[in-house]
Structure formats: structure tokens, C-alpha cells
Design a protein around this motif. Structure first.
Motif, PDB file in Angstrom:
ATOM      1  N   MET A   1      31.618  15.806   6.576  1.00 41.73           N
ATOM      2  CA  MET A   1      30.636  16.406   5.682  1.00 41.73           C
ATOM      3  C   MET A   1      30.366  17.841   6.123  1.00 41.73           C
ATOM      4  N   THR A   2      30.517  18.773   5.190  1.00 42.52           N
ATOM      5  CA  THR A   2      30.283  20.193   5.472  1.00 42.52           C
ATOM      6  C   THR A   2      28.983  20.636   4.816  1.00 42.52           C
ATOM      7  N   VAL A   3      28.065  21.139   5.618  1.00 41.84           N
ATOM      8  CA  VAL A   3      26.793  21.638   5.108  1.00 41.84           C
ATOM      9  C   VAL A   3      26.822  23.167   5.146  1.00 41.84           C
ATOM     10  N   LEU A   4      26.480  23.777   4.033  1.00 46.08           N
ATOM     11  CA  LEU A   4      26.395  25.233   3.955  1.00 46.08           C
ATOM     12  C   LEU A   4      24.933  25.614   3.817  1.00 46.08           C
ATOM     13  N   ILE A   5      24.434  26.366   4.791  1.00 43.21           N
ATOM     14  CA  ILE A   5      23.033  26.786   4.792  1.00 43.21           C
ATOM     15  C   ILE A   5      22.948  28.210   4.244  1.00 43.21           C
ATOM     16  N   ILE A   6      22.371  28.342   3.066  1.00 43.15           N
ATOM     17  CA  ILE A   6      22.192  29.660   2.453  1.00 43.15           C
ATOM     18  C   ILE A   6      20.945  30.292   3.064  1.00 43.15           C
ATOM     19  N   GLY A   7      21.101  31.472   3.638  1.00 41.08           N
ATOM     20  CA  GLY A   7      19.978  32.101   4.335  1.00 41.08           C
ATOM     21  C   GLY A   7      19.871  31.613   5.763  1.00 41.08           C
ATOM     22  N   GLY A   8      21.017  31.314   6.380  1.00 37.95           N
ATOM     23  CA  GLY A   8      21.023  30.762   7.741  1.00 37.95           C
ATOM     24  C   GLY A   8      20.522  31.710   8.810  1.00 37.95           C
ATOM     25  N   GLY A  25      28.031  17.960  13.234  1.00 42.52           N
ATOM     26  CA  GLY A  25      28.822  19.096  13.661  1.00 42.52           C
ATOM     27  C   GLY A  25      28.231  20.411  13.189  1.00 42.52           C
ATOM     28  N   SER A  26      28.877  21.495  13.578  1.00 48.01           N
ATOM     29  CA  SER A  26      28.366  22.822  13.239  1.00 48.01           C
ATOM     30  C   SER A  26      28.488  23.083  11.747  1.00 48.01           C
ATOM     31  N   PRO A  27      27.486  23.707  11.152  1.00 46.25           N
ATOM     32  CA  PRO A  27      27.515  23.988   9.715  1.00 46.25           C
ATOM     33  C   PRO A  27      28.161  25.332   9.426  1.00 46.25           C
ATOM     34  N   ALA A  28      28.285  25.622   8.155  1.00 43.72           N
ATOM     35  CA  ALA A  28      28.584  26.975   7.711  1.00 43.72           C
ATOM     36  C   ALA A  28      27.245  27.570   7.277  1.00 43.72           C
ATOM     37  N   ALA A  29      27.103  28.872   7.400  1.00 42.29           N
ATOM     38  CA  ALA A  29      25.828  29.503   7.061  1.00 42.29           C
ATOM     39  C   ALA A  29      26.078  30.906   6.533  1.00 42.29           C
ATOM     40  N   THR A  30      25.130  31.400   5.751  1.00 40.75           N
ATOM     41  CA  THR A  30      25.266  32.744   5.202  1.00 40.75           C
ATOM     42  C   THR A  30      24.225  33.685   5.791  1.00 40.75           C
ATOM     43  N   TYR A  31      24.548  34.960   5.717  1.00 39.57           N
ATOM     44  CA  TYR A  31      23.620  35.999   6.151  1.00 39.57           C
ATOM     45  C   TYR A  31      23.735  37.154   5.168  1.00 39.57           C
ATOM     46  N   HIS A  32      22.724  37.998   5.145  1.00 35.30           N
ATOM     47  CA  HIS A  32      22.770  39.173   4.281  1.00 35.30           C
ATOM     48  C   HIS A  32      22.962  40.450   5.080  1.00 35.30           C
ATOM     49  N   VAL A  62      33.963  24.875   0.444  1.00 33.31           N
ATOM     50  CA  VAL A  62      33.958  23.532  -0.152  1.00 33.31           C
ATOM     51  C   VAL A  62      32.911  22.648   0.545  1.00 33.31           C
ATOM     52  N   PRO A  63      31.644  23.024   0.484  1.00 38.11           N
ATOM     53  CA  PRO A  63      30.607  22.231   1.161  1.00 38.11           C
ATOM     54  C   PRO A  63      30.315  20.925   0.426  1.00 38.11           C
ATOM     55  N   THR A  64      29.880  19.935   1.202  1.00 40.18           N
ATOM     56  CA  THR A  64      29.416  18.682   0.616  1.00 40.18           C
ATOM     57  C   THR A  64      27.977  18.824   0.161  1.00 40.18           C
ATOM     58  N   GLU A  92      28.052  22.727 -11.091  1.00 40.53           N
ATOM     59  CA  GLU A  92      29.408  22.792 -11.638  1.00 40.53           C
ATOM     60  C   GLU A  92      30.432  22.163 -10.697  1.00 40.53           C
ATOM     61  N   ARG A  93      30.162  22.213  -9.403  1.00 40.61           N
ATOM     62  CA  ARG A  93      31.101  21.699  -8.408  1.00 40.61           C
ATOM     63  C   ARG A  93      30.708  20.335  -7.847  1.00 40.61           C
ATOM     64  N   GLY A  94      29.621  19.784  -8.347  1.00 42.08           N
ATOM     65  CA  GLY A  94      29.178  18.482  -7.870  1.00 42.08           C
ATOM     66  C   GLY A  94      28.672  18.499  -6.442  1.00 42.08           C
ATOM     67  N   ILE A  95      28.094  19.636  -6.019  1.00 44.59           N
ATOM     68  CA  ILE A  95      27.587  19.775  -4.653  1.00 44.59           C
ATOM     69  C   ILE A  95      26.096  19.454  -4.638  1.00 44.59           C
ATOM     70  N   ARG A  96      25.691  18.633  -3.704  1.00 46.25           N
ATOM     71  CA  ARG A  96      24.265  18.301  -3.599  1.00 46.25           C
ATOM     72  C   ARG A  96      23.506  19.514  -3.054  1.00 46.25           C
ATOM     73  N   LEU A  97      22.391  19.839  -3.690  1.00 42.56           N
ATOM     74  CA  LEU A  97      21.611  21.011  -3.316  1.00 42.56           C
ATOM     75  C   LEU A  97      20.205  20.620  -2.898  1.00 42.56           C
ATOM     76  N   VAL A  98      19.795  21.132  -1.743  1.00 40.68           N
ATOM     77  CA  VAL A  98      18.416  20.991  -1.285  1.00 40.68           C
ATOM     78  C   VAL A  98      17.814  22.388  -1.324  1.00 40.68           C
ATOM     79  N   HIS A  99      16.833  22.573  -2.192  1.00 34.19           N
ATOM     80  CA  HIS A  99      16.210  23.884  -2.339  1.00 34.19           C
ATOM     81  C   HIS A  99      14.855  23.876  -1.645  1.00 34.19           C
ATOM     82  N   VAL A 100      14.732  24.673  -0.613  1.00 37.43           N
ATOM     83  CA  VAL A 100      13.485  24.757   0.151  1.00 37.43           C
ATOM     84  C   VAL A 100      12.757  26.022  -0.267  1.00 37.43           C
ATOM     85  N   SER A 101      11.500  25.875  -0.661  1.00 37.39           N
ATOM     86  CA  SER A 101      10.742  27.054  -1.062  1.00 37.39           C
ATOM     87  C   SER A 101       9.297  26.924  -0.651  1.00 37.39           C
TER      88      SER A 101
END
Length: 204
Positions: A1-8, A25-32, A62-64, A92-101
Motif C-alpha cells: 500500500m502506497t500512501v501519498l501525503i499532500i503537504g508533507g 513503510g515510508s510514504p511518498a509526500a509532496t512539498y511546495h 500510483v498511490p493507494t 477518477e483513479r479510484g484512490i481513497r482520499l482523506v481530506h484533513v482541514s
């Protein structure tokens, strides 16, 4: 399972990246502006104002699952429109999204109950980050939420300090609730309140 953290690379994202290796395991993450610790995640540059770059990133990683922990503060193109782009691309890609706000959408200065027709009136402009927050009918205090988390994790809730917000003198609403029935009618996803998703008995 690959987790992508947006705003990591942000405050919340950094903590999510830190804890991720203890799960799958280690995730993938984004930065600005600046990536975080390369030993903890695979870092990818992302600007949520660039739809094509977002789609390219999702197709490459291709995150899960996606965790959106980013915030553009008062920048509507990032905070609101960016979150919409992310949700559409994930669907569109069938990826589960957790939106934290943030839940700091309404000040509570003039009323208690709000619905989707109400315009946000945060105390600070950066509080518009919470525009997608769905509190629903399962309203509870932050202290009560802490108790639920403690019980779920096998900790003693009695050790949590308690106090009344009204005694602090902070200029904020004490009881602010969002009636999201109009949103619920349009969603196929079951919205769960905190009491549900923090319960060990909850199957989802």
C-alpha cells in the motif's frame, strides 16, 4: 500500500511522515518550497494550482491512498480549488482520499448552527482552510474527542487535563455546528462522525 501525503512538508504533514514508517513503510509526500527528510519519504514537488502536474504525479506514484494535509492559508486557488482538483483526480483513479482541514470556518459570533448556504466568516483569513470541513450532527468538544482517541489507543482518558473555553476569554465561538444534510444527499460516501470512526467497533 502506497500512501501519498499532500503537504508533507507542513506542520501536520511532517508528523504524518514521521509516523508513517511504523505502519506500512515510508510514504511518498509532496512539498511546495522545500522537501523534508529524504530518509523518511520519497519527496515530490507539487503546486496544487497546476492541474497537469497533479495528474502526472498521481500517475507516477500510483498511490493507494491520499492524505491531503496541505493548506494555502488565504490563497483560495490552493486552499479551496486545489482541494477540489485533488478530490476529482483521486475519484477518477479510484484512490481513497482523506481530506484533513481546519474546523475554523465560522466564528460563532452571531449564531450556533450553520448550513451550506452560509458564507464563511472566520476570525482570521487563514481560517478559510476549513471550507470543506463537514462536522455533521456528531458534534463534540475537543476534550471529548481527546477522550475518544485515548480510549481507542488504550490510554487513560482521565489523565487528559480539562478546562472551559469560555473561561479563557478567547474571541471565538463556543458551540459552532455545521448542518451538512445538503452535502450528504449528494455524496455516495457514508459520512461518519467522530464517535463512529474513533470507535474500535467501527468496521470502516
Amino acid at each position: 500500500m502506497t500512501v501519498l501525503i499532500i503537504g508533507g512538508s507542513g506542520l501536520l504533514g511532517t508528523e504524518l511522515v514521521r509516523q508513517a514508517p511504523s505502519s506500512d513503510g515510508s510514504p511518498a509526500a509532496t512539498y511546495h518550497s522545500r522537501p523534508g527528510d529524504p530518509a523518511r519519504a520519497a519527496w515530490h514537488h507539487l503546486d496544487l494550482r497546476a492541474p497537469l502536474r497533479l495528474e502526472q504525479l498521481l500517475d507516477a506514484v500510483v498511490p493507494t491512498a491520499l492524505i491531503n494535509a496541505t493548506s494555502g492559508g488565504a490563497d483560495w486557488a490552493v486552499t479551496a480549488e486545489g482541494g477540489v482538483r485533488l478530490a476529482l483526480a483521486a475519484a477518477e483513479r479510484g484512490i481513497r482520499l482523506v481530506h484533513v482541514s481546519s474546523d475554523a470556518v465560522f466564528s460563532g459570533a452571531s449564531r450556533t448552527h450553520y448550513d451550506e448556504s452560509c458564507l464563511p466568516d472566520p476570525l482570521t483569513r487563514s481560517d478559510t482552510a476549513g471550507v470543506f470541513h463537514l462536522a455533521g450532527p456528531d458534534a463534540l468538544s475537543r476534550h471529548r474527542q481527546g477522550e475518544l482517541i485515548a480510549r481507542r489507543d488504550g490510554l487513560d482518558p482521565a489523565r487528559l487535563p480539562s478546562a472551559r473555553r469560555r473561561d479563557t476569554g478567547l474571541p471565538d465561538g463556543i458551540d459552532v455546528r455545521l448542518d451538512c444534510r445538503a452535502t450528504q444527499r449528494r455524496l455516495t460516501t457514508r459520512l461518519r462522525g467522530a464517535r463512529s470512526f474513533l470507535s474500535a467497533a467501527d468496521p470502516a
